[in-house]
Design an enzyme around this catalytic site. Structure first.
Site, PDB file in Angstrom:
ATOM      1  CB  SER A   1      29.332  44.872  31.399  1.00 29.24           C
ATOM      2  OG  SER A   1      28.788  43.615  31.052  1.00 29.24           O
TER       3      SER A   1
ATOM      4  CB  THR B   1      26.070  39.245  33.620  1.00 27.57           C
ATOM      5  OG1 THR B   1      27.072  38.219  33.707  1.00 27.57           O
ATOM      6  CG2 THR B   1      25.395  39.421  34.973  1.00 27.57           C
TER       7      THR B   1
ATOM      8  CE  LYS C   1      35.702  36.684  40.659  1.00 33.81           C
ATOM      9  NZ  LYS C   1      35.456  38.130  40.829  1.00 33.81           N
TER      10      LYS C   1
ATOM     11  CE1 TYR D   1      35.631  34.957  37.385  1.00 32.55           C
ATOM     12  CE2 TYR D   1      34.819  32.908  38.339  1.00 32.55           C
ATOM     13  CZ  TYR D   1      34.648  34.253  38.059  1.00 32.55           C
ATOM     14  OH  TYR D   1      33.508  34.891  38.465  1.00 32.55           O
TER      15      TYR D   1
ATOM     16  CB  SER E   1      33.044  33.479  41.595  1.00 33.45           C
ATOM     17  OG  SER E   1      32.589  32.242  41.086  1.00 33.45           O
TER      18      SER E   1
HETATM   19  N1  LIG Z   1      27.415  36.660  36.486  1.00 34.22           N
HETATM   20  C1  LIG Z   1      27.643  35.689  37.340  1.00 34.22           C
HETATM   21  O1  LIG Z   1      26.894  34.692  37.422  1.00 34.22           O
HETATM   22  C2  LIG Z   1      28.797  35.782  38.275  1.00 34.22           C
HETATM   23  C3  LIG Z   1      29.006  34.693  39.140  1.00 34.22           C
HETATM   24  C4  LIG Z   1      30.042  34.756  40.052  1.00 34.22           C
HETATM   25  C5  LIG Z   1      30.839  35.879  40.124  1.00 34.22           C
HETATM   26  N2  LIG Z   1      30.646  36.921  39.259  1.00 34.22           N
HETATM   27  C6  LIG Z   1      31.534  38.082  39.379  1.00 34.22           C
HETATM   28  O2  LIG Z   1      30.784  39.270  39.351  1.00 34.22           O
HETATM   29  C7  LIG Z   1      31.579  40.327  38.805  1.00 34.22           C
HETATM   30  C8  LIG Z   1      30.807  40.979  37.679  1.00 34.22           C
HETATM   31  O3  LIG Z   1      30.609  39.998  36.668  1.00 34.22           O
HETATM   32  P1  LIG Z   1      29.546  40.126  35.484  1.00 34.22           P
HETATM   33  O4  LIG Z   1      28.920  38.811  35.349  1.00 34.22           O
HETATM   34  O5  LIG Z   1      28.738  41.346  35.697  1.00 34.22           O
HETATM   35  O6  LIG Z   1      30.574  40.313  34.260  1.00 34.22           O
HETATM   36  P2  LIG Z   1      30.588  41.311  33.001  1.00 34.22           P
HETATM   37  O7  LIG Z   1      29.214  41.507  32.488  1.00 34.22           O
HETATM   38  O8  LIG Z   1      31.599  40.740  32.066  1.00 34.22           O
HETATM   39  O9  LIG Z   1      31.153  42.657  33.614  1.00 34.22           O
HETATM   40  C9  LIG Z   1      32.495  42.710  34.044  1.00 34.22           C
HETATM   41  C10 LIG Z   1      32.934  44.137  34.241  1.00 34.22           C
HETATM   42  O10 LIG Z   1      34.321  44.107  34.635  1.00 34.22           O
HETATM   43  C11 LIG Z   1      35.056  44.992  33.810  1.00 34.22           C
HETATM   44  N3  LIG Z   1      36.455  44.598  33.648  1.00 34.22           N
HETATM   45  C12 LIG Z   1      36.932  43.413  33.202  1.00 34.22           C
HETATM   46  N4  LIG Z   1      38.278  43.462  33.158  1.00 34.22           N
HETATM   47  C13 LIG Z   1      38.654  44.691  33.583  1.00 34.22           C
HETATM   48  C14 LIG Z   1      39.892  45.342  33.740  1.00 34.22           C
HETATM   49  N5  LIG Z   1      41.064  44.762  33.444  1.00 34.22           N
HETATM   50  N6  LIG Z   1      39.909  46.612  34.209  1.00 34.22           N
HETATM   51  C15 LIG Z   1      38.757  47.243  34.502  1.00 34.22           C
HETATM   52  N7  LIG Z   1      37.543  46.690  34.360  1.00 34.22           N
HETATM   53  C16 LIG Z   1      37.495  45.424  33.905  1.00 34.22           C
HETATM   54  C17 LIG Z   1      34.324  44.956  32.468  1.00 34.22           C
HETATM   55  O11 LIG Z   1      34.692  46.084  31.711  1.00 34.22           O
HETATM   56  P3  LIG Z   1      34.504  46.131  30.086  1.00 34.22           P
HETATM   57  O12 LIG Z   1      33.060  46.528  29.891  1.00 34.22           O
HETATM   58  O13 LIG Z   1      35.482  47.171  29.669  1.00 34.22           O
HETATM   59  O14 LIG Z   1      34.816  44.755  29.580  1.00 34.22           O
HETATM   60  C18 LIG Z   1      32.873  44.973  32.946  1.00 34.22           C
HETATM   61  O15 LIG Z   1      32.477  46.291  33.265  1.00 34.22           O
HETATM   62  C19 LIG Z   1      32.881  39.689  38.347  1.00 34.22           C
HETATM   63  O16 LIG Z   1      33.875  39.881  39.332  1.00 34.22           O
HETATM   64  C20 LIG Z   1      32.530  38.218  38.223  1.00 34.22           C
HETATM   65  O17 LIG Z   1      33.649  37.419  38.376  1.00 34.22           O
HETATM   66  C21 LIG Z   1      29.634  36.889  38.347  1.00 34.22           C
END
Ligand SMILES: NC(=O)c1ccc[n+]([C@@H]2O[C@H](COP(=O)([O-])OP(=O)(O)OC[C@H]3O[C@@H](n4cnc5c(N)ncnc54)[C@H](OP(=O)(O)O)[C@@H]3O)[C@@H](O)[C@H]2O)c1
Length: 328
Positions: free
Chosen positions: A53, A244, A213, A209, A183
């Protein structure tokens, strides 16, 4: 000082434009970024956690298109297989393997790492990307608060167990790399060494969270310091605010408020790919990056951690997980 760097530093102080797509757009133009899709990763193996994802999904597409062997590490076998099929069809690169690991479970991390060690011969880049926000306090199967379990303890054990593979490519040019996806939220919290699992006070999901982080970044700094003699580099990046499924699920109101100013997943992923693949990035270790430039670890003096506190965090996580990384 380079006037572009000065302009970027001013932009960075103004959080809203910096973290939104405005920051990405301005920096891309200002610094005339190298095109990463021209970098070949043929012969290199890159592991990405959370590839099903959002940012992780985008990262594995780009890495596969650059020719890497891509290891998809996630908790849902069906999603992993679907991602693998789509990736091969899209990139034409069949060097894709799936490993089932729930980062919130020590047994699952250890079993998955053992399978990876049995099946793979090298690991050039480990991208610690999986993450999630929980609005109520949950506890993992091992009894740890779930944000801490998923984003701190699980990745610590996975990295520790995969060190033999990372070491295999450490002395090569470019060296093996660890990329931690953190983050900007980590700026709001200090290290809570006395309450790593948020037992005290009223639980707050975004704070839990951000604390996890913050701890992830502190551990990355320890990995960088401890792995320097081995020639393995470790850096963290944060993506700004990217649209996302994760952002939509955890902060729907914030996503709506951002509207067109949210970054795309590609824009949020750019610095992950840069840290994983660019030649320059392989020469740096122990930093926190946004948009391909090193950023401060702290914005609020009270959140600053000492080297001793980071060492203490390492010891606490090692003791809680029962893992003692073999750094020799
Ligand atoms: N998007 C933003 O603006 C943003 C900002 C700051 C930081 N981040 C960081 O960027 C990273 C990616 O975030 P995203 O926005 O792409 O989120 P996302 O779309 O929710 O994707 C998260 C991914 O992590 C996996 N995951 C969650 N819990 C897990 C577990 N226990 N074991 C294995 N896999 C697990 C999910 O797997 P499933 O598909 O099985 O749920 C998914 O593939 C994260 O670390 C997030 O904190 C994102």
């Amino acid at each position: 000082m380079d006037p572009r760097a000065l302009a970027d530093d001013v932009l960075e102080m103004l959080v809203l434009p910096s973290f939104s797509r405005i920051g990405y757009d301005l920096r891309r133009r200002m610094f005339d970024w190298e095109r990463l899709d021209r970098v070949s990763l043929a012969g290199r193996t890159v592991l990405v956690t959370g590839p099903t994802s959002g940012l992780g999904r985008t990262a594995v597409s780009e890495l596969a298109a650059m020719g890497a062997r891509v290891l998809l590490v996630g908790r849902d076998p069906d999603k992993l297989e679907r991602t693998k099929t789509e990736l091969i069809a899209w990139s034409g690169n069949a060097e894709v393997a799936c490993y089932v690991v729930d980062l919130g479970s020590l047994a699952s991390v250890r079993a998955g790492a053992a399978t990876i060690l049995d099946s793979e011969t090298r690991l050039d880049v480990l991208v610690d990307n999986a993450g999630a926000m929980f609005m109520d306090r949950r506890v993992s199967i091992d009894g740890f608060e779930l944000s801490f379990a998923t984003m701190v303890v699980g990745p610590f054990v996975l990295t520790s167990r995969l060190l033999p593979l990372l070491r295999a490519g450490a002395s090569a040019a470019p060296p093996s790399r660890i990329v931690a996806v953190t983050s900007g939220g980590q700026y709001t919290q200090r290290l809570h060494l006395d309450d790593l699992q948020y037992v005290e006070g009223e639980y707050n999901g975004p704070f839990a969270y951000a604390r996890a982080k913050r701890a992830q970044v502190a551990l990355m700094r320890e990995w960088a310091r401890r792995l320097r003699p081995a020639g393995i580099v470790a850096n963290a990046m944060h993506p700004g605010w990217a649209d996302t499924p994760g952002l939509a699920a955890s902060l729907p109101g914030f996503r709506e408020a951002l509207g067109p100013y949210a970054r795309t997943a590609e824009e949020g992923t750019d610095t992950i790919i840069w840290l994983a693949a660019a030649e320059d990035a392989g020469r740096m270790t122990g930093g926190l990056y946004l948009d391909r430039r090193r950023r401060p670890f702290d914005r609020i003096p009270q959140t600053r951690s000492s080297a001793a506190a980071r060492r203490e965090l390492w010891d606490l996580v090692a003791a809680l997980s029962g893992e003692s990384p073999d750094l020799d």
